[in-house]
Write an enzyme that holds these catalytic residues in place. Structure first.
Site, PDB file in Angstrom:
ATOM      1  N   LEU A 186     -23.171  47.007  51.515  1.00 15.09           N
ATOM      2  CA  LEU A 186     -22.566  45.719  51.161  1.00 15.09           C
ATOM      3  C   LEU A 186     -21.080  45.715  51.516  1.00 15.09           C
ATOM      4  O   LEU A 186     -20.424  46.750  51.520  1.00 15.09           O
ATOM      5  CB  LEU A 186     -22.742  45.435  49.663  1.00 15.09           C
ATOM      6  N   GLU A 188     -17.426  43.880  50.328  1.00 18.90           N
ATOM      7  CA  GLU A 188     -16.871  43.125  49.213  1.00 18.90           C
ATOM      8  C   GLU A 188     -16.584  41.692  49.657  1.00 18.90           C
ATOM      9  O   GLU A 188     -16.255  41.439  50.810  1.00 18.90           O
ATOM     10  CB  GLU A 188     -15.608  43.817  48.689  1.00 18.90           C
ATOM     11  N   LYS A 239     -24.564  56.251  57.278  1.00 20.50           N
ATOM     12  CA  LYS A 239     -23.601  55.456  56.498  1.00 20.50           C
ATOM     13  C   LYS A 239     -22.179  55.672  57.025  1.00 20.50           C
ATOM     14  O   LYS A 239     -21.436  54.725  57.278  1.00 20.50           O
ATOM     15  CB  LYS A 239     -23.712  55.830  55.019  1.00 20.50           C
ATOM     16  N   LEU A 246     -17.763  49.999  62.676  1.00 17.93           N
ATOM     17  CA  LEU A 246     -17.143  48.727  62.276  1.00 17.93           C
ATOM     18  C   LEU A 246     -15.616  48.838  62.356  1.00 17.93           C
ATOM     19  O   LEU A 246     -14.942  47.960  62.903  1.00 17.93           O
ATOM     20  CB  LEU A 246     -17.569  48.358  60.848  1.00 17.93           C
ATOM     21  N   CYS A 295     -13.100  52.227  51.765  1.00 15.98           N
ATOM     22  CA  CYS A 295     -14.066  53.089  52.456  1.00 15.98           C
ATOM     23  C   CYS A 295     -13.819  53.403  53.926  1.00 15.98           C
ATOM     24  O   CYS A 295     -14.090  54.528  54.351  1.00 15.98           O
ATOM     25  CB  CYS A 295     -15.458  52.504  52.288  1.00 15.98           C
ATOM     26  N   ARG A 458      -3.050  36.840  59.939  1.00 19.46           N
ATOM     27  CA  ARG A 458      -4.512  36.628  59.932  1.00 19.46           C
ATOM     28  C   ARG A 458      -4.954  35.501  60.856  1.00 19.46           C
ATOM     29  O   ARG A 458      -6.132  35.130  60.858  1.00 19.46           O
ATOM     30  CB  ARG A 458      -4.983  36.296  58.514  1.00 19.46           C
TER      31      ARG A 458
HETATM   32  P1  NAD Z   1     -15.377  52.425  41.900  1.00 19.95           P
HETATM   33  O1  NAD Z   1     -14.210  53.324  41.768  1.00 19.95           O
HETATM   34  O2  NAD Z   1     -15.176  50.946  41.816  1.00 19.95           O
HETATM   35  O3  NAD Z   1     -16.461  52.797  40.768  1.00 19.95           O
HETATM   36  C1  NAD Z   1     -16.866  54.089  40.477  1.00 19.95           C
HETATM   37  C2  NAD Z   1     -17.093  54.207  38.973  1.00 19.95           C
HETATM   38  O4  NAD Z   1     -17.693  55.474  38.685  1.00 19.95           O
HETATM   39  C3  NAD Z   1     -15.807  54.158  38.135  1.00 19.95           C
HETATM   40  O5  NAD Z   1     -15.863  53.065  37.227  1.00 19.95           O
HETATM   41  C4  NAD Z   1     -15.768  55.510  37.413  1.00 19.95           C
HETATM   42  O6  NAD Z   1     -15.253  55.446  36.094  1.00 19.95           O
HETATM   43  C5  NAD Z   1     -17.242  55.892  37.397  1.00 19.95           C
HETATM   44  N1  NAD Z   1     -17.484  57.328  37.206  1.00 19.95           N
HETATM   45  C6  NAD Z   1     -16.929  58.373  37.877  1.00 19.95           C
HETATM   46  N2  NAD Z   1     -17.451  59.538  37.462  1.00 19.95           N
HETATM   47  C7  NAD Z   1     -18.335  59.236  36.485  1.00 19.95           C
HETATM   48  C8  NAD Z   1     -19.209  60.023  35.665  1.00 19.95           C
HETATM   49  N3  NAD Z   1     -19.255  61.357  35.791  1.00 19.95           N
HETATM   50  N4  NAD Z   1     -19.980  59.394  34.760  1.00 19.95           N
HETATM   51  C9  NAD Z   1     -19.950  58.047  34.645  1.00 19.95           C
HETATM   52  N5  NAD Z   1     -19.150  57.254  35.387  1.00 19.95           N
HETATM   53  C10 NAD Z   1     -18.366  57.831  36.315  1.00 19.95           C
HETATM   54  O7  NAD Z   1     -16.083  52.814  43.259  1.00 19.95           O
HETATM   55  P2  NAD Z   1     -16.989  51.853  44.201  1.00 19.95           P
HETATM   56  O8  NAD Z   1     -16.132  50.983  45.038  1.00 19.95           O
HETATM   57  O9  NAD Z   1     -18.054  51.231  43.382  1.00 19.95           O
HETATM   58  O10 NAD Z   1     -17.623  52.937  45.193  1.00 19.95           O
HETATM   59  C11 NAD Z   1     -18.576  53.864  44.741  1.00 19.95           C
HETATM   60  C12 NAD Z   1     -19.180  54.564  45.939  1.00 19.95           C
HETATM   61  O11 NAD Z   1     -19.850  53.603  46.768  1.00 19.95           O
HETATM   62  C13 NAD Z   1     -18.177  55.264  46.848  1.00 19.95           C
HETATM   63  O12 NAD Z   1     -18.765  56.434  47.338  1.00 19.95           O
HETATM   64  C14 NAD Z   1     -17.973  54.287  47.982  1.00 19.95           C
HETATM   65  O13 NAD Z   1     -17.623  54.942  49.184  1.00 19.95           O
HETATM   66  C15 NAD Z   1     -19.349  53.673  48.114  1.00 19.95           C
HETATM   67  N6  NAD Z   1     -19.364  52.302  48.665  1.00 19.95           N
HETATM   68  C16 NAD Z   1     -18.437  51.384  48.249  1.00 19.95           C
HETATM   69  C17 NAD Z   1     -18.495  50.072  48.735  1.00 19.95           C
HETATM   70  C18 NAD Z   1     -17.501  49.027  48.301  1.00 19.95           C
HETATM   71  O14 NAD Z   1     -17.539  47.940  48.843  1.00 19.95           O
HETATM   72  N7  NAD Z   1     -16.621  49.294  47.345  1.00 19.95           N
HETATM   73  C19 NAD Z   1     -19.523  49.706  49.617  1.00 19.95           C
HETATM   74  C20 NAD Z   1     -20.467  50.673  50.012  1.00 19.95           C
HETATM   75  C21 NAD Z   1     -20.379  51.967  49.514  1.00 19.95           C
HETATM   76  C1  UGA Z   2     -17.073  47.620  54.636  1.00 23.11           C
HETATM   77  C2  UGA Z   2     -18.349  47.426  55.454  1.00 23.11           C
HETATM   78  O1  UGA Z   2     -18.301  46.145  56.079  1.00 23.11           O
HETATM   79  C3  UGA Z   2     -19.580  47.539  54.569  1.00 23.11           C
HETATM   80  O2  UGA Z   2     -20.769  47.453  55.374  1.00 23.11           O
HETATM   81  C4  UGA Z   2     -19.556  48.881  53.833  1.00 23.11           C
HETATM   82  O3  UGA Z   2     -20.657  48.969  52.954  1.00 23.11           O
HETATM   83  C5  UGA Z   2     -18.273  48.987  53.051  1.00 23.11           C
HETATM   84  O4  UGA Z   2     -17.148  48.861  53.944  1.00 23.11           O
HETATM   85  C6  UGA Z   2     -18.098  50.304  52.370  1.00 23.11           C
HETATM   86  O5  UGA Z   2     -18.740  51.272  52.712  1.00 23.11           O
HETATM   87  O6  UGA Z   2     -17.251  50.312  51.472  1.00 23.11           O
HETATM   88  P1  UGA Z   2     -15.586  46.118  53.058  1.00 23.11           P
HETATM   89  O7  UGA Z   2     -14.574  47.180  53.266  1.00 23.11           O
HETATM   90  O8  UGA Z   2     -15.883  45.696  51.679  1.00 23.11           O
HETATM   91  O9  UGA Z   2     -16.981  46.555  53.717  1.00 23.11           O
HETATM   92  O10 UGA Z   2     -15.145  44.789  53.844  1.00 23.11           O
HETATM   93  P2  UGA Z   2     -15.136  44.403  55.398  1.00 23.11           P
HETATM   94  O11 UGA Z   2     -15.561  43.005  55.523  1.00 23.11           O
HETATM   95  O12 UGA Z   2     -15.832  45.387  56.230  1.00 23.11           O
HETATM   96  O13 UGA Z   2     -13.580  44.453  55.739  1.00 23.11           O
HETATM   97  C7  UGA Z   2     -12.876  45.678  55.793  1.00 23.11           C
HETATM   98  C8  UGA Z   2     -11.467  45.412  56.310  1.00 23.11           C
HETATM   99  O14 UGA Z   2     -11.514  45.058  57.691  1.00 23.11           O
HETATM  100  C9  UGA Z   2     -10.753  44.266  55.609  1.00 23.11           C
HETATM  101  O15 UGA Z   2      -9.410  44.611  55.413  1.00 23.11           O
HETATM  102  C10 UGA Z   2     -10.882  43.112  56.577  1.00 23.11           C
HETATM  103  O16 UGA Z   2      -9.875  42.153  56.453  1.00 23.11           O
HETATM  104  C11 UGA Z   2     -10.817  43.830  57.902  1.00 23.11           C
HETATM  105  N1  UGA Z   2     -11.473  43.110  59.009  1.00 23.11           N
HETATM  106  C12 UGA Z   2     -12.805  42.871  58.978  1.00 23.11           C
HETATM  107  C13 UGA Z   2     -10.701  42.696  60.098  1.00 23.11           C
HETATM  108  O17 UGA Z   2      -9.468  42.914  60.143  1.00 23.11           O
HETATM  109  N2  UGA Z   2     -11.325  42.047  61.125  1.00 23.11           N
HETATM  110  C14 UGA Z   2     -12.660  41.800  61.120  1.00 23.11           C
HETATM  111  O18 UGA Z   2     -13.154  41.195  62.127  1.00 23.11           O
HETATM  112  C15 UGA Z   2     -13.409  42.214  60.028  1.00 23.11           C
END
Ligand code: NAD
Ligand code: UGA
Length: 482
Positions: A186, A188, A239, A246, A295, A458
């Site tokens: 996903l 954000e 992953k 990207l 990430c 932007r």
């Molecule tokens: P986040 O920091 O928002 O959330 C992680 C949560 O885990 C925190 O609230 C923390 O308190 C909790 N936590 C840590 N250790 C713990 C434990 N032992 N027991 C219970 N809770 C615990 O992180 P996130 O953005 O949700 O990302 C999580 C993972 O998913 C990362 O590996 C990230 O790379 C991956 N990921 C993130 C996104 C994204 O868009 N943010 C998208 C894809 C994958």
């Molecule tokens: C990204 C990936 O798109 C997800 O597939 C992945 O799951 C996630 O990282 C993750 O592993 O955390 P995210 O970082 O939430 O998602 O948002 P993106 O839409 O990818 O944007 C990332 C950054 O790139 C932002 O700062 C955005 O403004 C920038 N961006 C994106 C650009 O500058 N140009 C583009 O064309 C697209």
């Protein structure tokens, strides 16, 4: 370990499965919260509990005022409202939740290590390891453990080793585990849509029953042809690779934006012409202030570290450049601003529009705004900062790493965009919030200092509409910049 061709055969087998009734997700963050909300919505027969050691975060997920949810994501609050306290709950009772669960997702943070071996290069796995130990201690019967966090390749082996150690404890209870990798793709700002209609769901593992149990959950709303099976290592590596691809596109287009500014080409036209080639595709070609988010940088660093670990230095260097260009883009923008403002920012007031790393999120992790603002503050500028979802407290946390930079003394948080612009020498558009596209610049003009500059990182404004008002204008990748 199983091999890819075996997995392909497995995809077609029809096996009787133990169906999952209770899910525990460890980590109530940007991934854990929305992901589990969508599973709960689509699987009313499954009880989903999201647990976290951060009590404040859990309280926010349980807040009756949905504006206070810890994660802002379009469409999320509606799902929370419908499912919360029915089959979706949030709690800090980690141990109890694991004990009751058939399937436990690990969705905790995996930031880059700050100290020790691999500092600044590879993920700190202390939270993942602590989850594995907690599951090992608290689980009962057979538990399917799912890696949802993004992890370095081979982490599943670490998790398995820790879980297997439960067979050496003194309790009479027999505990068994299957470990799967199910990375989350996903983005954000579009998380709910991405979770409801993903391009694919990836399940890596070596236990076909467990893989099918997880597949069964997704089949409730996702077509079967979008659910793919691989072995654990392909899943973990896919992953990292997807994020690297990207991010690489963004660095590619950003590197070209600089050439556009010097040659008279326009980056939007170049991106359009290049992206119309169906082999290249038009998505993810928007030039900007560099990628932010928690990430992209972290996952590429992990890929670089992995490559070096295996002696693949050329591979490591190749991916490292994606990060180098990203940092350079942010510095390049800051230098342009200083140069246009006569090389001096002391006693100048600058409006910063947008602090989130992209629109439709309240997340600021690795936001380009942080680096740009810090550099402008160091030059002596006073900043009026506005964002549609990021709070003053978060901006304060992100900026006040240096003792000398203080709120009110060096910057001010503004709730209103027009107020943020008053008495300023320049404005920098950093996040592409829709609100900023609708600003009435004619109305602003009498209230700002002259000469006034707009820096659009932007490309959300129409240069002709701005230039006709006599405002100095710089747009990223725009060949007609003065
Ligand atoms: P986040 O920091 O928002 O959330 C992680 C949560 O885990 C925190 O609230 C923390 O308190 C909790 N936590 C840590 N250790 C713990 C434990 N032992 N027991 C219970 N809770 C615990 O992180 P996130 O953005 O949700 O990302 C999580 C993972 O998913 C990362 O590996 C990230 O790379 C991956 N990921 C993130 C996104 C994204 O868009 N943010 C998208 C894809 C994958
Ligand atoms: C990204 C990936 O798109 C997800 O597939 C992945 O799951 C996630 O990282 C993750 O592993 O955390 P995210 O970082 O939430 O998602 O948002 P993106 O839409 O990818 O944007 C990332 C950054 O790139 C932002 O700062 C955005 O403004 C920038 N961006 C994106 C650009 O500058 N140009 C583009 O064309 C697209």
């Amino acid at each position: 370990m199983i091999f890819f061709q075996d997995v392909k055969v497995m995809n077609n087998l029809n096996i009787n499965l133990k169906s999952v009734k209770k899910i525990c997700c460890i980590g109530a963050g940007y991934v854990g919260g929305p992901t589990m909300a969508v599973i709960a919505k689509n699987c009313p027969d499954i009880k989903v509990e999201v647990v976290d050691i951060n009590q404040k975060r859990i309280e926010a997920w349980n807040d009756s005022n949905l504006d206070n949810l810890p994660v802002f994501e379009p469409g999320l609050s509606e799902i929370i409202q419908k499912s919360r306290n029915k089959n979706l709950s949030f709690s800090s009772n980690v141990e109890y939740s694991i004990k009751k669960a058939d399937m436990v997702f690990i969705s905790v943070n995996t930031p880059i290590k700050k100290t020790g071996i691999g500092a600044g290069q590879t993920s700190d796995l202390r939270w993942v390891e602590s989850c594995a130990r907690q599951i090992c201690k608290s689980a009962s019967g057979h538990t399917i453990v799912v890696e949802k966090s993004t992890l370095p390749v081979k982490t599943a082996k670490t998790i398995k080793d820790i879980l297997d150690s439960s067979s050496y404890d003194n309790s009479d209870e027999v505990k068994t585990f299957s470990v799967l990798s199910n990375p989350e793709f996903l983005a954000e700002g579009t998380a709910i849509n991405d979770l409801e209609s993903p391009d694919r769901v990836l399940i890596g593992g070596d236990d076909l029953d467990a893989m099918n149990s997880l597949k069964d959950i997704y089949l409730k709303w996702i077509p079967e042809n979008k659910i793919i099976f691989t072995n654990l290592w392909s899943s973990e590596l896919s992953k990292l690779s997807a994020n690297a691809f990207l991010a690489q596109r963004i660095s590619s287009i950003n590197s070209l934006s600089a050439i556009c500014e010097l040659t008279g080409a326009d980056i939007a036209d170049v991106a359009n012409a290049v992206g119309m080639d169906s082999r290249i595709g038009s998505k993810f070609l928007k030039a900007g202030p560099g990628f932010g988010g928690s990430c992209f940088k972290k996952d590429i660093l992990n890929l670089v570290y992995l490559s070096r670990y295996y002696g693949l230095n050329e591979v490591a260097d190749f991916w490292q450049e994606t990060i180098t260009i990203n940092s350079w883009q942010q510095i390049r923008i800051y230098k342009q601003i200083v140069e246009k403002l006569f090389g001096n920012l002391a006693d100048k007031k600058i409006a910063i529009l947008g602090f989130a790393f992209k629109e439709n999120t309240n997340d600021t992790r690795e936001s380009p705004a942080i680096e740009i603002c810090r550099n402008l503050l160091n030059e002596g500028a006073f900043l009026n900062i506005h964002d549609c979802k990021v709070t003053k407290e978060i901006i304060n946390r992100d900026l006040s790493l240096s003792e000398s930079i203080k709120e009110e003394l060096n910057w001010s948080f503004k709730e209103d965009v027009y107020e943020a612009l008053e008495e300023t020498d320049a404005v920098i558009l950093i996040t592409e919030w829709k609100l900023y596209k609708k600003i009435n610049w004619k109305k602003i003009l009498p209230k700002v200092k002259k000469p006034f500059w707009i820096f659009d990182t932007r490309s959300i404004l129409n240069p002709k509409e701005i230039e006709i008002l006599g405002i100095n204008f710089w747009q990223l990748g725009y060949g007609k910049n003065k």
